[in-house]
Design a protein around this motif. Structure first.
Motif, mmCIF file in Angstrom:
data_model
loop_
_atom_site.group_PDB
_atom_site.id
_atom_site.type_symbol
_atom_site.label_atom_id
_atom_site.label_comp_id
_atom_site.label_asym_id
_atom_site.label_seq_id
_atom_site.Cartn_x
_atom_site.Cartn_y
_atom_site.Cartn_z
ATOM 1 N N GLY A 1 18.297 -19.473 -4.038
ATOM 2 C CA GLY A 1 19.008 -19.707 -5.283
ATOM 3 C C GLY A 1 20.276 -20.530 -5.157
ATOM 4 O O GLY A 1 21.045 -20.623 -6.125
ATOM 5 N N ARG A 2 20.487 -21.132 -4.036
ATOM 6 C CA ARG A 2 21.685 -21.965 -3.868
ATOM 7 C C ARG A 2 21.287 -23.409 -4.160
ATOM 8 O O ARG A 2 21.111 -24.242 -3.272
ATOM 9 C CB ARG A 2 22.241 -21.785 -2.456
ATOM 10 N N HIS A 3 21.142 -23.693 -5.465
ATOM 11 C CA HIS A 3 20.567 -24.966 -5.906
ATOM 12 C C HIS A 3 21.493 -26.158 -5.640
ATOM 13 O O HIS A 3 21.010 -27.260 -5.366
ATOM 14 C CB HIS A 3 20.212 -24.880 -7.381
ATOM 15 N N GLU A 4 22.776 -25.950 -5.754
ATOM 16 C CA GLU A 4 23.703 -27.053 -5.494
ATOM 17 C C GLU A 4 23.584 -27.519 -4.037
ATOM 18 O O GLU A 4 23.516 -28.713 -3.761
ATOM 19 C CB GLU A 4 25.137 -26.604 -5.781
ATOM 20 N N GLU A 5 23.571 -26.541 -3.099
ATOM 21 C CA GLU A 5 23.425 -26.887 -1.682
ATOM 22 C C GLU A 5 22.065 -27.542 -1.426
ATOM 23 O O GLU A 5 21.949 -28.472 -0.622
ATOM 24 C CB GLU A 5 23.565 -25.639 -0.823
ATOM 25 N N LEU B 1 13.519 -34.435 -6.352
ATOM 26 C CA LEU B 1 13.770 -33.041 -5.974
ATOM 27 C C LEU B 1 15.250 -32.697 -6.073
ATOM 28 O O LEU B 1 15.627 -31.580 -6.474
ATOM 29 C CB LEU B 1 13.261 -32.785 -4.551
ATOM 30 N N ALA B 2 16.089 -33.680 -5.726
ATOM 31 C CA ALA B 2 17.537 -33.465 -5.862
ATOM 32 C C ALA B 2 17.898 -33.275 -7.330
ATOM 33 O O ALA B 2 18.686 -32.380 -7.681
ATOM 34 C CB ALA B 2 18.296 -34.651 -5.256
ATOM 35 N N ALA B 3 17.288 -34.102 -8.212
ATOM 36 C CA ALA B 3 17.565 -33.986 -9.647
ATOM 37 C C ALA B 3 17.138 -32.620 -10.163
ATOM 38 O O ALA B 3 17.859 -31.967 -10.939
ATOM 39 C CB ALA B 3 16.827 -35.099 -10.395
ATOM 40 N N ARG B 4 15.985 -32.148 -9.732
ATOM 41 C CA ARG B 4 15.506 -30.840 -10.165
ATOM 42 C C ARG B 4 16.460 -29.725 -9.702
ATOM 43 O O ARG B 4 16.760 -28.781 -10.444
ATOM 44 C CB ARG B 4 14.109 -30.599 -9.607
ATOM 45 N N SER C 1 18.690 -27.122 -11.887
ATOM 46 C CA SER C 1 18.677 -25.671 -11.690
ATOM 47 C C SER C 1 20.083 -25.126 -11.501
ATOM 48 O O SER C 1 20.366 -23.954 -11.831
ATOM 49 C CB SER C 1 17.816 -25.313 -10.469
ATOM 50 N N ALA C 2 20.974 -25.977 -10.982
ATOM 51 C CA ALA C 2 22.369 -25.564 -10.790
ATOM 52 C C ALA C 2 23.193 -25.761 -12.063
ATOM 53 O O ALA C 2 24.421 -25.564 -12.030
ATOM 54 C CB ALA C 2 22.985 -26.337 -9.633
ATOM 55 N N LYS C 3 22.532 -26.191 -13.181
ATOM 56 C CA LYS C 3 23.204 -26.419 -14.465
ATOM 57 C C LYS C 3 24.211 -27.567 -14.387
ATOM 58 O O LYS C 3 25.212 -27.591 -15.113
ATOM 59 C CB LYS C 3 23.921 -25.155 -14.963
ATOM 60 N N MET C 4 23.945 -28.518 -13.521
ATOM 61 C CA MET C 4 24.830 -29.686 -13.378
ATOM 62 C C MET C 4 24.037 -30.913 -13.801
ATOM 63 O O MET C 4 23.518 -31.690 -13.011
ATOM 64 C CB MET C 4 25.331 -29.802 -11.934
ATOM 65 N N MET C 5 23.922 -31.054 -15.137
ATOM 66 C CA MET C 5 23.024 -32.032 -15.716
ATOM 67 C C MET C 5 23.453 -33.471 -15.446
ATOM 68 O O MET C 5 22.606 -34.364 -15.314
ATOM 69 C CB MET C 5 22.882 -31.795 -17.213
ATOM 70 N N ARG D 1 24.826 -34.631 -12.770
ATOM 71 C CA ARG D 1 24.369 -34.950 -11.417
ATOM 72 C C ARG D 1 22.836 -35.095 -11.401
ATOM 73 O O ARG D 1 22.301 -35.932 -10.690
ATOM 74 C CB ARG D 1 24.805 -33.879 -10.434
ATOM 75 N N ALA D 2 22.169 -34.273 -12.245
ATOM 76 C CA ALA D 2 20.714 -34.348 -12.298
ATOM 77 C C ALA D 2 20.274 -35.717 -12.841
ATOM 78 O O ALA D 2 19.336 -36.346 -12.335
ATOM 79 C CB ALA D 2 20.156 -33.239 -13.149
ATOM 80 N N GLU D 3 20.980 -36.162 -13.911
ATOM 81 C CA GLU D 3 20.635 -37.453 -14.508
ATOM 82 C C GLU D 3 20.894 -38.582 -13.526
ATOM 83 O O GLU D 3 20.120 -39.529 -13.416
ATOM 84 C CB GLU D 3 21.430 -37.665 -15.782
ATOM 85 N N ALA D 4 21.990 -38.482 -12.768
ATOM 86 C CA ALA D 4 22.331 -39.527 -11.804
ATOM 87 C C ALA D 4 21.282 -39.609 -10.717
ATOM 88 O O ALA D 4 20.858 -40.686 -10.285
ATOM 89 C CB ALA D 4 23.702 -39.268 -11.210
ATOM 90 N N ALA D 5 20.828 -38.448 -10.264
ATOM 91 C CA ALA D 5 19.836 -38.431 -9.199
ATOM 92 C C ALA D 5 18.500 -38.966 -9.705
ATOM 93 O O ALA D 5 17.800 -39.703 -9.001
ATOM 94 C CB ALA D 5 19.662 -37.013 -8.662
ATOM 95 N N ALA D 6 18.139 -38.592 -10.941
ATOM 96 C CA ALA D 6 16.857 -39.023 -11.510
ATOM 97 C C ALA D 6 16.871 -40.522 -11.799
ATOM 98 O O ALA D 6 15.820 -41.187 -11.758
ATOM 99 C CB ALA D 6 16.558 -38.255 -12.763
ATOM 100 N N GLY D 7 18.033 -41.056 -12.092
ATOM 101 C CA GLY D 7 18.130 -42.473 -12.427
ATOM 102 C C GLY D 7 18.016 -43.353 -11.217
ATOM 103 O O GLY D 7 17.727 -44.541 -11.294
#
Length: 468
Positions: free
Chosen positions: A424-428, A449-452, A456-460, A462-468
């Protein structure tokens, strides 16, 4: 490996000329001195024939005091001194022969031999030149020069000298064999093999020369030629364990394990004290999945050399494959006490403990291996998985990070991400996937996978940046 040939030892190239010297007779003498000299000579000869060398020497000393010009007495005194191991006395006696008769060939040969045995290059040159002056085509001076050069580490000079000796006497097996040795020192393996084969042609009844030629071919990577020579050596000397062992080694390199095992087994039966024969027989049986046979062979090797950690470790390994896991564990622990720097000990001990479900002990074995034997690389990966199975996730993550730092590969970071995500340590986990992406040529899946994980860490953002 450099070897000498029985009967062709450099120290013995001149010995034969000394043996007949006791048949020599003193120079003609006059009057009473003549009868005294004759009597002393006959007594000395008789004592020498009876191997009473010390008494014979005293007679020759008396004779040379009576007749200082008696060349034969001086010569035979030198022979007696050699038989007694008195090199200084022999040198002194033969020098007197040379002084009285500068062209005395046997005395020059003896002095040359003594110089070679004593590593006296200056005297060897002196007597070699004197011998060449009276017998220009004699190979002995060149043999002596080659031997001394080889001892001094001057392999190229030795090669030239031995080549000259072989040229002067093409049937001289010693010249060809030593020429091969000089070439081996220079890593000229094929020319060395050719020289050894010439030696074998000159002395066809000596299987050792075939072994030396085969060794040179093996070093040159020509296993076919090596095998040909060794097969003939085995046929020539079927009871010679060295030939069997060498032939087995070549068959071993050719991965002809069954045939190699036959030769190693025969070598072991011929020489039960041969560690190499038993140990390599164990290897060949193991390669054929004959673990019981391998265990017996390695046990015999250990019996021959009770201090061999390698033999003990392989007995343990065979027992591990035979399902004797607890016995294997005990042997590995014994090996660890005997040879704590051997990585194979800790690897085997770890497997033995793991098969018994003793995960903590298995992990400890590998940790000990890291400390005592410098184990790293794949050891870290196996240790990390053991810690994971034992529920020690922090330790597993630490080791995967250590592995990542040592390889520059993305795979360890993916393992870190997997472990962090599982607890459950999604940020790490996201950070680990991003590091993997930075090391991957095609990083798309790692970024996704990083975006996902960021999501999961509720850091959208960062998720968008990784997905982009």
């Amino acid at each position: 490996m450099m070897r000498t040939v029985s009967g062709l030892s450099p120290a013995r190239i001149l010995l034969a000329v000394l043996c007949a010297a006791l048949l020599a007779a003193p120079a003609a003498a006059q009057g009473g001195k003549a009868s005294d000299a004759d009597r002393l000579f006959r007594e000395a000869m008789r004592l020498a024939e009876q191997k009473r060398y010390r008494e014979a020497l005293e007679k020759y000393k008396a004779l040379t005091s009576l007749r200082p010009d008696a060349v034969a007495a001086w010569f035979n005194m030198g022979v007696v001194c050699l038989r007694m191991g008195n090199t200084d006395g022999a040198r002194w006696a033969f020098r007197n022969v040379h002084r009285l008769d500068p062209k005395n060939e046997p005395a020059l040969r003896a002095l040359l031999q003594i110089a070679v045995d004593g590593n006296d290059a200056g005297s060897a040159r002196q007597y070699g030149r004197a011998l060449s002056a009276i017998k220009p085509r004699d190979p002995a001076p060149h043999m002596a020069a080659g031997i001394l050069s080889l001892r001094a580490g001057k392999a190229a000079e030795a090669e030239a000298a031995f080549a000259r000796a072989a040229e002067l006497d093409p049937k001289n097996a010693g010249a060809w064999a030593n020429l091969g040795l000089a070439r081996m020192r220079q890593k000229e393996f094929r020319p060395a093999a050719a020289a050894f084969e010439r030696a074998a042609q000159a002395e066809p009844g000596n299987p050792q020369l075939r072994l030396m030629a085969a060794d040179a071919y093996r070093e040159a990577g020509d296993l076919v030629s090596a095998g040909r020579l060794l097969e003939s050596a085995v046929k020539m000397a079927p009871a010679d364990p060295r030939a069997r062992l060498a032939y087995g080694a070549v068959l071993d390199q050719q991965k002809r394990f069954r045939e190699a095992a036959v030769q190693y087994e025969k070598a072991a039966s011929l020489d039960p004290r041969s560690f190499a024969a038993w140990f390599n027989l164990g290897r060949m049986r193991f390669a054929q999945n004959d673990f019981a046979g391998a265990e017996k062979a390695f046990a015999q090797a250990r019996k021959v050399d009770p201090k061999s950690s390698a033999a003990l470790v392989n007995v343990a390994l065979a027992r591990l494959y035979l399902g004797k896991v607890e016995e294997a564990e005990q042997l590995y622990r014994k090996a660890a006490a005997e040879d704590p720097s051997n990585p194979a000990v800790y690897e085997g001990l770890s497997y033995a403990c793991e098969q018994q479900g003793k995960l903590a002990d298995a992990a400890k074995a590998l940790e000990d291996g890291r400390k005592r034997a410098g184990m790293k690389g794949e050891t870290l990966e196996r240790l990390a998985r053991l810690y994971e199975r034992d529920g020690k996730t922090d330790d597993a993550v630490r080791l995967w990070k250590e592995r990542a730092a040592g390889t520059g590969s993305p795979a360890p970071w993916r393992e870190v991400a997997r472990l962090e995500s599982a607890r459950g340590r999604h940020e790490e986990a996201a950070q680990a996937y991003e590091k993997a992406a930075g090391l991957e040529k095609d990083p798309v899946s790692d970024w996704l996978l990083a975006a996902r994980s960021w999501a999961s860490a509720k850091m959208m953002d960062r998720a968008e940046a990784a997905a982009g």
